[in-house]
Design a protein around this motif. Structure first.
Motif, PDB file in Angstrom:
ATOM      1  N   GLU A 196       0.817  -1.206   0.000  1.00 49.72           N
ATOM      2  CA  GLU A 196       0.000   0.000   0.000  1.00 49.72           C
ATOM      3  C   GLU A 196       0.852   1.259   0.000  1.00 49.72           C
ATOM      4  O   GLU A 196       0.594   2.182  -0.767  1.00 49.72           O
ATOM      5  N   THR A 197       1.890   1.305   0.873  1.00 47.72           N
ATOM      6  CA  THR A 197       2.712   2.519   0.901  1.00 47.72           C
ATOM      7  C   THR A 197       3.423   2.706  -0.434  1.00 47.72           C
ATOM      8  O   THR A 197       3.528   3.815  -0.935  1.00 47.72           O
ATOM      9  N   THR A 252       0.947   4.097  -2.910  1.00 50.41           N
ATOM     10  CA  THR A 252       0.663   5.497  -2.623  1.00 50.41           C
ATOM     11  C   THR A 252       1.810   6.372  -3.122  1.00 50.41           C
ATOM     12  O   THR A 252       1.590   7.381  -3.789  1.00 50.41           O
ATOM     13  N   ARG A 264     -10.588   2.817  -1.200  1.00 52.25           N
ATOM     14  CA  ARG A 264      -9.685   3.922  -0.889  1.00 52.25           C
ATOM     15  C   ARG A 264      -8.761   4.208  -2.078  1.00 52.25           C
ATOM     16  O   ARG A 264      -8.622   5.353  -2.497  1.00 52.25           O
ATOM     17  N   THR A 312      -9.324   7.372  -4.591  1.00 55.70           N
ATOM     18  CA  THR A 312      -8.316   8.408  -4.415  1.00 55.70           C
ATOM     19  C   THR A 312      -7.509   8.618  -5.693  1.00 55.70           C
ATOM     20  O   THR A 312      -7.077   9.725  -5.986  1.00 55.70           O
ATOM     21  N   TYR A 313      -7.290   7.550  -6.434  1.00 59.26           N
ATOM     22  CA  TYR A 313      -6.490   7.664  -7.656  1.00 59.26           C
ATOM     23  C   TYR A 313      -7.291   7.195  -8.869  1.00 59.26           C
ATOM     24  O   TYR A 313      -7.053   6.100  -9.385  1.00 59.26           O
ATOM     25  N   VAL A 338     -14.762   4.226   1.960  1.00 57.95           N
ATOM     26  CA  VAL A 338     -13.397   4.649   1.669  1.00 57.95           C
ATOM     27  C   VAL A 338     -12.602   4.742   2.975  1.00 57.95           C
ATOM     28  O   VAL A 338     -11.406   4.495   3.003  1.00 57.95           O
ATOM     29  N   TYR A 339     -13.290   5.102   4.067  1.00 56.84           N
ATOM     30  CA  TYR A 339     -12.601   5.407   5.324  1.00 56.84           C
ATOM     31  C   TYR A 339     -12.693   4.281   6.356  1.00 56.84           C
ATOM     32  O   TYR A 339     -12.769   4.536   7.548  1.00 56.84           O
ATOM     33  N   TYR A 361     -10.510   2.108   7.514  1.00 54.93           N
ATOM     34  CA  TYR A 361      -9.428   2.033   8.499  1.00 54.93           C
ATOM     35  C   TYR A 361      -9.476   3.198   9.479  1.00 54.93           C
ATOM     36  O   TYR A 361      -9.199   3.038  10.665  1.00 54.93           O
ATOM     37  N   GLU A 362      -9.838   4.387   8.967  1.00 52.57           N
ATOM     38  CA  GLU A 362      -9.919   5.551   9.851  1.00 52.57           C
ATOM     39  C   GLU A 362     -10.977   5.316  10.921  1.00 52.57           C
ATOM     40  O   GLU A 362     -10.756   5.600  12.099  1.00 52.57           O
ATOM     41  N   THR A 407      -6.146  13.805  17.461  1.00 49.88           N
ATOM     42  CA  THR A 407      -5.004  12.908  17.272  1.00 49.88           C
ATOM     43  C   THR A 407      -3.717  13.713  17.217  1.00 49.88           C
ATOM     44  O   THR A 407      -2.689  13.317  17.767  1.00 49.88           O
ATOM     45  N   ARG A 464       6.955   3.447  15.168  1.00 50.29           N
ATOM     46  CA  ARG A 464       6.351   2.717  14.058  1.00 50.29           C
ATOM     47  C   ARG A 464       6.545   1.215  14.243  1.00 50.29           C
ATOM     48  O   ARG A 464       5.638   0.433  14.021  1.00 50.29           O
ATOM     49  N   TYR A 489       3.186  10.244   8.854  1.00 45.56           N
ATOM     50  CA  TYR A 489       3.380   9.082   7.980  1.00 45.56           C
ATOM     51  C   TYR A 489       2.055   8.356   7.772  1.00 45.56           C
ATOM     52  O   TYR A 489       1.701   7.976   6.664  1.00 45.56           O
ATOM     53  N   ARG A 490       1.317   8.199   8.861  1.00 45.58           N
ATOM     54  CA  ARG A 490       0.063   7.453   8.779  1.00 45.58           C
ATOM     55  C   ARG A 490      -0.927   8.113   7.815  1.00 45.58           C
ATOM     56  O   ARG A 490      -1.491   7.454   6.961  1.00 45.58           O
ATOM     57  N   THR A 498      -0.236  10.079   5.459  1.00 45.02           N
ATOM     58  CA  THR A 498       0.296  10.171   4.103  1.00 45.02           C
ATOM     59  C   THR A 498       0.208   8.829   3.392  1.00 45.02           C
ATOM     60  O   THR A 498      -0.209   8.750   2.237  1.00 45.02           O
ATOM     61  N   PHE A 499       0.583   7.758   4.090  1.00 43.04           N
ATOM     62  CA  PHE A 499       0.767   6.491   3.390  1.00 43.04           C
ATOM     63  C   PHE A 499      -0.182   5.385   3.798  1.00 43.04           C
ATOM     64  O   PHE A 499      -0.377   4.442   3.052  1.00 43.04           O
ATOM     65  N   GLU A 500      -0.735   5.436   4.998  1.00 40.16           N
ATOM     66  CA  GLU A 500      -1.479   4.271   5.468  1.00 40.16           C
ATOM     67  C   GLU A 500      -2.984   4.486   5.518  1.00 40.16           C
ATOM     68  O   GLU A 500      -3.718   3.557   5.781  1.00 40.16           O
ATOM     69  N   ARG A 501      -3.421   5.711   5.328  1.00 38.94           N
ATOM     70  CA  ARG A 501      -4.849   5.989   5.359  1.00 38.94           C
ATOM     71  C   ARG A 501      -5.171   6.785   4.091  1.00 38.94           C
ATOM     72  O   ARG A 501      -4.310   6.964   3.256  1.00 38.94           O
ATOM     73  N   VAL A 502      -6.410   7.269   3.971  1.00 39.96           N
ATOM     74  CA  VAL A 502      -6.724   8.082   2.804  1.00 39.96           C
ATOM     75  C   VAL A 502      -5.725   9.246   2.765  1.00 39.96           C
ATOM     76  O   VAL A 502      -5.669  10.034   3.704  1.00 39.96           O
ATOM     77  N   PRO A 503      -4.872   9.300   1.743  1.00 37.62           N
ATOM     78  CA  PRO A 503      -3.750  10.251   1.798  1.00 37.62           C
ATOM     79  C   PRO A 503      -4.196  11.717   1.702  1.00 37.62           C
ATOM     80  O   PRO A 503      -4.946  12.085   0.812  1.00 37.62           O
ATOM     81  N   ARG A 504      -3.727  12.531   2.673  1.00 35.66           N
ATOM     82  CA  ARG A 504      -3.975  13.966   2.659  1.00 35.66           C
ATOM     83  C   ARG A 504      -2.625  14.641   2.749  1.00 35.66           C
ATOM     84  O   ARG A 504      -2.162  14.989   3.820  1.00 35.66           O
ATOM     85  N   PHE A 505      -2.000  14.817   1.597  1.00 34.96           N
ATOM     86  CA  PHE A 505      -0.633  15.324   1.584  1.00 34.96           C
ATOM     87  C   PHE A 505      -0.553  16.747   2.109  1.00 34.96           C
ATOM     88  O   PHE A 505       0.386  17.115   2.796  1.00 34.96           O
ATOM     89  N   TYR A 563      -2.421  18.297   4.337  1.00 28.77           N
ATOM     90  CA  TYR A 563      -2.549  18.343   5.792  1.00 28.77           C
ATOM     91  C   TYR A 563      -1.264  17.833   6.441  1.00 28.77           C
ATOM     92  O   TYR A 563      -0.766  18.408   7.415  1.00 28.77           O
TER      93      TYR A 563
END
Lengths: 417, 299
Positions: free
Chosen positions: A67-68, A71, A95, A99-100, A379-380, A382-383, B71, B241, B260-261, B263-270, B272
């Protein structure tokens, strides 16, 4: 001498070029050597007979790293670092697709979707297009040491069709009789957060995709149940995945409640053969609560940047999307229960499993699979799960369930703003 | 500086200046490209909102969002916990170790120095994984304590927020104390041994020598290591981590981990995430400034 060398070099380069023209290499990212990597390698063998010019190269990349890396590649536009096929968690499907937009290759018309369970297809459908070949079934079950149950005077039947309260009662007796934990899960209970909620036909979002946490009866019952489990002392809360697997492999814990893909890790403890049984999961004691749910499960996607995307899809559709025999092969050794419907009729599903004392495990799991409530992932996912895990931690530390869930609701609303 | 230069003939001055610039040009170009340009880009990014690559300029919306984010507040609190607890302990330990290992009469000095510095050569990832293994419920520490009969149940070192923070501090101490000690040892080489000799003759105890000679003479180096450690701790990431994933809940999460979270692990909000990075940048700058002021004023 020099001339000869130059000639040889040219020849070698030429041969190399010719070889490269005829051969196509499809790179694949997936993560579990006993499960999806194994299945992928078996699929590669099947496809070698259909199209001998294609080589499938499997790279072991952890699920989180898949995933990373995606992204990073998709955000920067450096998509040539992506492979031709990636395995993706069903929870992450929407997600990445939302997103993409345009980053993944739609497979409508190339894959025969009529043969797949519809709940799996939904998780990778965006704007009416379908983007994945479904892989494994995440149907949840209780995997339990029957010898531990016997020591406490119970059988597998006593653990079937029960509530969580009953599960805790039995667990306390098992702990007393064996001195071991009844259950193991990762600290934070994240797996149970989604599994229990879904088992009562609810999700963290409502039909319109709005967060539905603090007025959600399933979420409330789930948090209360997790707090009871935590306080009962029957649950080993593993620090990380390694400790989680080790706990049932070394007998510290007598059961795990998980998606059926965990079989691959359970059967690793060969000395425990014959001592395991499988049954359905405990249910939440509320209206609509059933003994069935799912956890995990993943699907194959093809990044649109792949130079060989047509071949990649052809490979997937002719193996994971067409071959009953292939699913029979991977079932016995990896427990990869298909979401490819025709596979269920194959003989391997009806075979008794020696590790589970001759129980027809796969037939049972398939029968649970039909009864799993179908919830709509967002989409959210995990959040929302993070915020509920935080809420549970707050309740452990003395907050009321109501207050903690109100906080979680506003936190997820804040994230989705 | 300027008055001194003004006395020189203007032509020569310009010529040397030009040559000087030529020499530092490669370094300047690299720094501008690798550091300053990304900083400007990151700032522009922090003014945009949206998920993934669907970004639009929204002014300071991301910065306005920060105070409302629980958070972020939790991560900020944890980060300052690490800073306030870990940095002073580490620097004091490093200073004491350096003073002890600087003693010429000590046998196997080189051996001790190497051993204490060795953790620095360990990658942060391996170091964190080793400490994770040490502190799991069936790890070495719990097994020893159980065997000695000091405890009856394993201590939840990594699943209880308070313990987990302490374990992370211990990991950082192990990893970084030797690093700072080396700076102090280097500084101590520059203090004339006659100073200590004179103090001894005057009857100063070891503690007095440490307090009245070592610490004041090492002030610039202490300042330097403080700034460096503050900067490092505010950006703490690897240990958290690997060892706790920020958990339990947000109990051990740091700002870098949260960045990091999202940016890469959740819906990315670059956008923010970039705004959050800038808050760290400002904090590092402010704290460094305060430390410099405090460091200077006592001279």
């Amino acid at each position: 001498m020099k001339k000869l060398f130059a000639l040889l070099l040219t020849l070698a380069l030429l041969l190399g070029a010719v070889g490269a023209l005829a051969e196509t290499t499809i790179t694949v990212w997936c993560w579990d050597p006993t499960f999806n990597i194994y299945a992928m390698n078996e699929a590669a063998k099947v496809y070698k007979e259909i199209n001998p010019d294609v080589t499938i190269k499997v790279e072991e990349v952890l699920s989180a790293d898949c995933e990373t890396r995606q992204t990073a590649a998709l955000s920067s536009g450096q998509t040539d670092s992506l492979p031709d096929i990636v395995l993706m968690q069903d929870n992450s499907g929407r997600r990445f697709l939302d997103t993409y937009p345009g980053a993944y290759f739609p497979m409508d018309g190339l894959v025969d979707y009529d043969n797949f369970a519809s709940y799996k297809i939904d998780k990778f459908t965006s704007d009416g297009k379908r983007y994945a070949v479904p892989f494994d079934n995440g149907v949840a079950a209780t995997f339990v040491r029957t010898d531990y149950l016997e020591q406490a005077g119970f059988t597998l039947a006593d653990l079937t069709d029960i509530t969580w309260d009953r599960f805790i009662e039995i667990g306390l007796k098992v702990k007393e009789a064996t001195g071991q934990f009844m259950l193991v899960t990762q600290a934070g209970y994240a797996d149970f957060v989604s599994m229990m909620t879904q088992s009562a036909d609810f999700w963290f979002f409502d039909e319109e995709g709005k967060p539905n946490i603090n007025n959600n009866p399933a979420v409330k019952a789930m948090v209360e149940t997790i707090v009871k489990l935590h306080n009962s002392g029957i649950v080993k809360e593993a620090v990380d995945w390694t400790e989680y697997i080790a706990s049932f492999n070394n007998g510290t814990a007598g059961s795990t409640i998980q998606g059926c893909w965990i079989i691959g890790s359970i059967v690793l403890a060969e000395d425990q053969a014959g001592k395991w049984g499988v049954t359905n999961i405990p249910r939440l004691d509320i209206e609509g609560g059933v003994n069935y749910s799912s956890q995990g499960g993943s699907s194959w996607v093809v990044p649109a940047s792949s130079k060989n995307k047509e071949i990649a899809v052809d490979f997937l559709s002719k193996t994971f999307g067409a071959s009953v025999d292939f699913y029979q092969t991977i079932l016995q050794s990896s427990g990869a229960i298909a979401t490819y419907l025709p596979a269920a009729g194959g003989p391997a599903y009806a075979e008794p499993h020696p590790f589970f004392g001759g129980q027809k495990v796969f037939e049972d799991l398939m029968s649970y699979s039909d009864k799993v409530p179908l919830v709509k992932y967002g989409v959210y996912n995990y959040e929302a799960r993070d915020e509920i895990v935080n809420a549970i931690e707050a309740v452990f530390n003395g907050a009321t369930v109501e207050a903690a869930l109100n906080d979680a609701q506003s936190a997820i609303e804040f994230i989705m703003e | 500086m300027t008055t001194h230069a003004a006395r020189k003939p203007a032509g020569l001055e310009r010529k040397t200046a030009r040559k000087g610039w030529l020499f530092i040009m490669p370094a300047v170009i690299l720094i501008v490209m690798m550091s300053f340009y990304p900083m400007v880009e990151a700032f522009l990014l922090s003014l945009q909102t949206g998920t993934g690559n669907n970004l639009t300029y929204k002014g300071f919306a991301n910065y306005e969002r920060l105070p409302k984010d629980n958070t972020y507040a939790a991560a900020l609190g944890n980060t300052f916990f690490y800073l306030i607890v870990q940095v002073p302990i580490m620097l004091l330990a490093a200073l004491v170790l350096a003073a002890m290992l600087n003693d010429r009469r000590l046998m196997f000095r080189g051996f001790y120095r190497t051993m204490i510095f060795l953790p620095v050569a360990t990658s942060l990832v391996s170091c964190s994984m080793i400490f994770l293994q040490l502190f799991t419920s069936n790890g070495l520490i719990n097994s020893l304590l159980l065997n000695w009969g000091w405890i009856t149940e394993p201590i939840p070192f990594l699943t209880n927020a308070v313990y987990a923070r302490i374990v992370i501090v211990v990991t950082m101490l192990w990893r970084w104390t030797g690093y700072n000690m080396v700076f102090y040892l280097a500084g101590l080489q520059n203090i004339d041994s006659q100073v200590y000799e004179a103090a001894r003759i005057d009857g100063a105890s070891a503690a007095q020598q440490f307090r009245k000679i070592t610490v004041p003479l090492l002030r610039p180096i202490i300042l330097f290591t403080t700034v460096l450690s503050t900067n490092g701790t505010l950006q703490l990431f690897d240990e958290v981590r690997i060892m706790t994933e920020g958990g339990p809940g947000t109990g051990t999460a740091t700002l870098s981990f949260y960045i990091y979270r999202i940016t890469f692990e959740r819906v990315p909000r670059f956008g923010y995430a970039a705004a959050m990075s800038f808050t760290i940048f400002v904090m590092v700058a402010v704290l460094a400034f305060i430390q410099m002021k405090v460091g200077e004023s006592k001279q």
